[in-house]
Write a protein that holds these residues in place. Structure first.
Motif, mmCIF file in Angstrom:
data_model
loop_
_atom_site.group_PDB
_atom_site.id
_atom_site.type_symbol
_atom_site.label_atom_id
_atom_site.label_comp_id
_atom_site.label_asym_id
_atom_site.label_seq_id
_atom_site.Cartn_x
_atom_site.Cartn_y
_atom_site.Cartn_z
ATOM 1 N N PHE A 168 117.152 29.211 47.547
ATOM 2 C CA PHE A 168 116.072 28.700 48.400
ATOM 3 C C PHE A 168 114.962 29.746 48.434
ATOM 4 O O PHE A 168 115.176 30.882 48.874
ATOM 5 C CB PHE A 168 116.547 28.468 49.838
ATOM 6 N N TRP A 169 113.789 29.374 47.982
ATOM 7 C CA TRP A 169 112.611 30.230 48.006
ATOM 8 C C TRP A 169 111.566 29.610 48.927
ATOM 9 O O TRP A 169 111.556 28.398 49.134
ATOM 10 C CB TRP A 169 111.988 30.355 46.618
ATOM 11 N N VAL A 170 110.657 30.441 49.419
ATOM 12 C CA VAL A 170 109.527 29.931 50.194
ATOM 13 C C VAL A 170 108.256 30.594 49.669
ATOM 14 O O VAL A 170 108.138 31.825 49.669
ATOM 15 C CB VAL A 170 109.670 30.220 51.707
ATOM 16 N N ALA A 171 107.329 29.761 49.206
ATOM 17 C CA ALA A 171 106.030 30.259 48.764
ATOM 18 C C ALA A 171 105.148 30.510 49.985
ATOM 19 O O ALA A 171 105.433 30.008 51.077
ATOM 20 C CB ALA A 171 105.383 29.236 47.831
ATOM 21 N N PRO A 172 104.068 31.277 49.833
ATOM 22 C CA PRO A 172 103.223 31.599 51.001
ATOM 23 C C PRO A 172 102.756 30.364 51.774
ATOM 24 O O PRO A 172 102.760 30.361 53.003
ATOM 25 C CB PRO A 172 102.039 32.345 50.376
ATOM 26 N N GLU A 173 102.392 29.314 51.041
ATOM 27 C CA GLU A 173 101.847 28.136 51.716
ATOM 28 C C GLU A 173 102.899 27.361 52.513
ATOM 29 O O GLU A 173 102.559 26.514 53.341
ATOM 30 C CB GLU A 173 101.190 27.195 50.700
ATOM 31 N N GLY A 174 104.179 27.658 52.298
ATOM 32 C CA GLY A 174 105.220 26.951 53.023
ATOM 33 C C GLY A 174 105.828 27.723 54.167
ATOM 34 O O GLY A 174 106.678 27.199 54.901
ATOM 35 N N GLN A 175 105.417 28.975 54.354
ATOM 36 C CA GLN A 175 106.137 29.836 55.293
ATOM 37 C C GLN A 175 105.942 29.438 56.753
ATOM 38 O O GLN A 175 106.876 29.536 57.553
ATOM 39 C CB GLN A 175 105.765 31.292 55.035
ATOM 40 N N ASP A 176 104.760 28.952 57.123
ATOM 41 C CA ASP A 176 104.563 28.513 58.509
ATOM 42 C C ASP A 176 105.411 27.282 58.814
ATOM 43 O O ASP A 176 105.971 27.158 59.911
ATOM 44 C CB ASP A 176 103.088 28.202 58.760
ATOM 45 N N LYS A 177 105.535 26.392 57.837
ATOM 46 C CA LYS A 177 106.289 25.154 58.041
ATOM 47 C C LYS A 177 107.795 25.386 57.962
ATOM 48 O O LYS A 177 108.579 24.616 58.521
ATOM 49 C CB LYS A 177 105.883 24.117 56.997
ATOM 50 N N ALA A 178 108.227 26.427 57.248
ATOM 51 C CA ALA A 178 109.653 26.660 57.031
ATOM 52 C C ALA A 178 110.349 27.289 58.238
ATOM 53 O O ALA A 178 111.558 27.480 58.229
ATOM 54 C CB ALA A 178 109.859 27.553 55.807
ATOM 55 N N VAL A 179 109.593 27.592 59.280
ATOM 56 C CA VAL A 179 110.199 28.102 60.511
ATOM 57 C C VAL A 179 110.979 26.966 61.165
ATOM 58 O O VAL A 179 110.456 25.853 61.316
ATOM 59 C CB VAL A 179 109.114 28.631 61.471
ATOM 60 N N PRO A 180 112.229 27.178 61.550
ATOM 61 C CA PRO A 180 113.028 26.078 62.100
ATOM 62 C C PRO A 180 112.455 25.544 63.399
ATOM 63 O O PRO A 180 112.019 26.309 64.260
ATOM 64 C CB PRO A 180 114.411 26.708 62.315
ATOM 65 N N ASP A 181 112.453 24.212 63.533
ATOM 66 C CA ASP A 181 111.973 23.598 64.771
ATOM 67 C C ASP A 181 113.086 23.626 65.820
ATOM 68 O O ASP A 181 114.201 24.090 65.561
ATOM 69 C CB ASP A 181 111.471 22.176 64.529
ATOM 70 N N ALA A 182 112.779 23.117 67.007
ATOM 71 C CA ALA A 182 113.721 23.202 68.127
ATOM 72 C C ALA A 182 115.036 22.478 67.831
ATOM 73 O O ALA A 182 116.121 22.969 68.185
ATOM 74 C CB ALA A 182 113.076 22.630 69.386
ATOM 75 N N GLU A 183 114.953 21.331 67.166
ATOM 76 C CA GLU A 183 116.172 20.581 66.857
ATOM 77 C C GLU A 183 117.042 21.334 65.861
ATOM 78 O O GLU A 183 118.271 21.340 65.966
ATOM 79 C CB GLU A 183 115.809 19.199 66.311
ATOM 80 N N THR A 184 116.401 21.970 64.894
ATOM 81 C CA THR A 184 117.155 22.752 63.909
ATOM 82 C C THR A 184 117.821 23.940 64.575
ATOM 83 O O THR A 184 118.988 24.253 64.304
ATOM 84 C CB THR A 184 116.221 23.224 62.778
ATOM 85 N N VAL A 185 117.091 24.614 65.448
ATOM 86 C CA VAL A 185 117.652 25.751 66.179
ATOM 87 C C VAL A 185 118.866 25.312 66.987
ATOM 88 O O VAL A 185 119.910 25.982 67.005
ATOM 89 C CB VAL A 185 116.588 26.394 67.092
ATOM 90 N N GLN A 186 118.755 24.178 67.666
ATOM 91 C CA GLN A 186 119.862 23.662 68.462
ATOM 92 C C GLN A 186 121.071 23.356 67.582
ATOM 93 O O GLN A 186 122.221 23.667 67.934
ATOM 94 C CB GLN A 186 119.421 22.394 69.204
ATOM 95 N N GLU A 187 120.822 22.775 66.419
ATOM 96 C CA GLU A 187 121.906 22.443 65.499
ATOM 97 C C GLU A 187 122.608 23.710 65.013
ATOM 98 O O GLU A 187 123.845 23.779 64.954
ATOM 99 C CB GLU A 187 121.332 21.656 64.324
#
Length: 205
Positions: free
Chosen positions: A76-95
């Motif tokens: 799994f890689w993250v390019a610069p343009e995806g890094q803001d979006k790749a932060v886990p949201d609240a539902e992901t954190v809960q999971e």
């Protein structure tokens, strides 16, 4: 009966690949110091890791990262343009917290500690890479590493990663990474090494 050889040619990992990808990574990280710290029970570790990587892939990196696999490895890689979006949201954190159980607090502290050392320069980030132990030595991890590095080089970007496994450091150094520093994770966790690889001219590789 002869087994068919496993292809180590990288291909895009799609969400439908989640069972295969999570299974491979669960086996790959069974001896990883940080993952053994997050999942200390030997009997339930592989199941917990499978659920953990399924969540990361289907809710985070598979949506906003550059995910590739072979028949026995995944990255799994993250390019610069995806890094803001790749932060886990609240539902992901809960999971993730539900998967980690009483280790969720340590996990949260470790993520926050790692985030403090996130490089300010635009970069590609190698979040996860692992090969099934049964297929190690067949070039699966190396093929995925070369594929991602080639994409970063084509964009003229450095690459960052963290590793808690000392045996992996020489492997990454072979591919041009250098150690920037090390830190012990909060709560008595293992040492985490931060590494950077400078961009290379694709014509020189």
């Amino acid at each position: 009966m002869n087994r068919m050889p496993l292809s180590n040619t990288p291909k895009t990992a799609i969400i439908d690949d989640a069972p295969m990808v999570s299974g491979v990574l669960a086996r790959a990280f069974g001896d990883d110091p940080m993952m053994r710290w997050f999942f200390p029970d030997d009997a339930s570790r592989e199941d917990g890791l499978g659920r953990y990587f399924t969540t990361l892939f289907t809710r985070q990196y598979g949506l906003h990262g550059v995910c590739e696999r072979t028949d026995a490895a995944a990255a799994f890689w993250v390019a610069p343009e995806g890094q803001d979006k790749a932060v886990p949201d609240a539902e992901t954190v809960q999971e993730l917290q539900e998967i980690l159980g009483d280790r969720a607090g340590l996990f949260r502290e470790a993520v926050e500690a790692a985030a403090e050392h996130s490089p300010p320069e635009p970069h590609w980030y190698l979040a996860v890479i692992g090969a099934d132990p049964a297929a190690r030595g067949q070039g699966h991890g190396s093929a995925l590493l070369r594929s991602g590095l080639a994409q970063a080089d084509a964009a003229g970007m450095p690459v960052y990663l963290e590793s808690s496994k000392p045996d992996n450091l020489p492997v990454y150094e072979h591919f041009g990474f250098v150690v920037l520093g090390e830190a012990s994770l909060p709560g008595g966790g293992p040492t985490l090494w931060a590494m950077r690889r400078a961009p290379r001219d694709p014509s020189d590789v």
